[in-house]
Design an enzyme around this catalytic site. Sequence first.
Site, PDB file in Angstrom:
ATOM      1  N   LYS A  42      78.263  55.925  14.458  1.00 22.81           N
ATOM      2  CA  LYS A  42      78.951  55.687  15.710  1.00 22.81           C
ATOM      3  C   LYS A  42      78.687  56.819  16.694  1.00 22.81           C
ATOM      4  O   LYS A  42      78.872  56.678  17.895  1.00 22.81           O
ATOM      5  CB  LYS A  42      80.483  55.646  15.466  1.00 22.81           C
ATOM      6  CG  LYS A  42      80.914  54.663  14.418  1.00 22.81           C
ATOM      7  CD  LYS A  42      82.411  54.865  14.111  1.00 22.81           C
ATOM      8  CE  LYS A  42      82.841  53.976  12.990  1.00 22.81           C
ATOM      9  NZ  LYS A  42      84.144  54.354  12.439  1.00 22.81           N
ATOM     10  N   GLU A  98      69.860  59.304  18.113  1.00 22.81           N
ATOM     11  CA  GLU A  98      70.734  59.891  17.081  1.00 22.81           C
ATOM     12  C   GLU A  98      71.672  60.917  17.700  1.00 22.81           C
ATOM     13  O   GLU A  98      71.357  61.504  18.738  1.00 22.81           O
ATOM     14  CB  GLU A  98      69.869  60.593  16.016  1.00 22.81           C
ATOM     15  CG  GLU A  98      69.717  59.818  14.720  1.00 22.81           C
ATOM     16  CD  GLU A  98      70.969  59.790  13.853  1.00 22.81           C
ATOM     17  OE1 GLU A  98      72.085  59.984  14.374  1.00 22.81           O
ATOM     18  OE2 GLU A  98      70.828  59.552  12.651  1.00 22.81           O
ATOM     19  N   ASP A 102      70.078  66.828  10.960  1.00 23.31           N
ATOM     20  CA  ASP A 102      70.425  68.001  10.156  1.00 23.31           C
ATOM     21  C   ASP A 102      69.306  68.196   9.121  1.00 23.31           C
ATOM     22  O   ASP A 102      68.260  68.739   9.435  1.00 23.31           O
ATOM     23  CB  ASP A 102      71.810  67.727   9.560  1.00 23.31           C
ATOM     24  CG  ASP A 102      72.395  68.893   8.804  1.00 23.31           C
ATOM     25  OD1 ASP A 102      72.009  70.034   9.064  1.00 23.31           O
ATOM     26  OD2 ASP A 102      73.262  68.661   7.932  1.00 23.31           O
ATOM     27  N   LYS A 130      69.729  70.487  14.406  1.00 23.71           N
ATOM     28  CA  LYS A 130      69.913  71.693  13.579  1.00 23.71           C
ATOM     29  C   LYS A 130      68.598  71.944  12.858  1.00 23.71           C
ATOM     30  O   LYS A 130      68.482  71.755  11.635  1.00 23.71           O
ATOM     31  CB  LYS A 130      71.006  71.456  12.528  1.00 23.71           C
ATOM     32  CG  LYS A 130      72.418  71.631  12.994  1.00 23.71           C
ATOM     33  CD  LYS A 130      73.371  71.559  11.802  1.00 23.71           C
ATOM     34  CE  LYS A 130      74.795  71.382  12.253  1.00 23.71           C
ATOM     35  NZ  LYS A 130      75.712  71.110  11.115  1.00 23.71           N
ATOM     36  N   ASP A 158      81.858  63.757  14.976  1.00 23.02           N
ATOM     37  CA  ASP A 158      83.195  63.735  14.391  1.00 23.02           C
ATOM     38  C   ASP A 158      83.325  64.645  13.177  1.00 23.02           C
ATOM     39  O   ASP A 158      82.332  65.038  12.564  1.00 23.02           O
ATOM     40  CB  ASP A 158      83.540  62.315  13.942  1.00 23.02           C
ATOM     41  CG  ASP A 158      82.792  61.919  12.662  1.00 23.02           C
ATOM     42  OD1 ASP A 158      81.546  62.000  12.652  1.00 23.02           O
ATOM     43  OD2 ASP A 158      83.454  61.564  11.664  1.00 23.02           O
TER      44      ASP A 158
END
Length: 178
Positions: A42, A98, A102, A130, A158
């Site tokens: 989401k 996106e 990561d 990242k 989130d």
Amino acid sequence: MHPDLERVLFTQDQILKRIHELAGEISRDYEGRELMLVAVLKGAVFFLTHLAQALTIPARIDYLGIASFSPGKALPGVVRISKDLDLDIQGMDVLVVEDIVDTGLTLRYLLNILSGREPNSLFVCTFLDKATRRLVEVPVRYRCFEIPDRFVVGFGLDYDQRYRTLPCVGILKSHIYQ
Ligand code: IMP
Ligand code: MG
């Protein structure tokens, strides 16, 4: 500033300015073509809507939902599709949108699935990167910001489904998730 944040990395103004810059770059690169934006639910939705409105080329939008088998980070990249695309991407110029890349494991999984559907082209645009955490190489063509290896929330990102609605991106105080 929200009391659960340790510090703000990017303000709303900085974010919107950078998204507009990036939209300009994408519009130039895809000039004369029609984009298929595939947003990963989401978190990427906040980024997607601003990016899409700032494009000067036509774009279609679709959503892909993924569910992690292991909430938490025990088995990163072990994911399944929980909501598939509605549109056929065969022959389309697909840009996967996106929220954050990561380790790259989630994205590698998604790209494997999408490339099997024979798009004309397939690239990735991520809000945050990242890069130092990468375990597998993924073709990130566009990024808004590179960030340090800290847990961040806001502007779609989130922790436990909270903080997505914050208008900025900030580092979450570590006692919240420890
Ligand atoms: P990857 O497979 O390790 O690249 O996982 C990326 C996913 O982990 C993202 O789509 C996010 O859902 C989540 N994630 C990684 N870092 C953060 C962060 O700092 N804040 C919020 N979610 C994150
Ligand atoms: Mg994600």
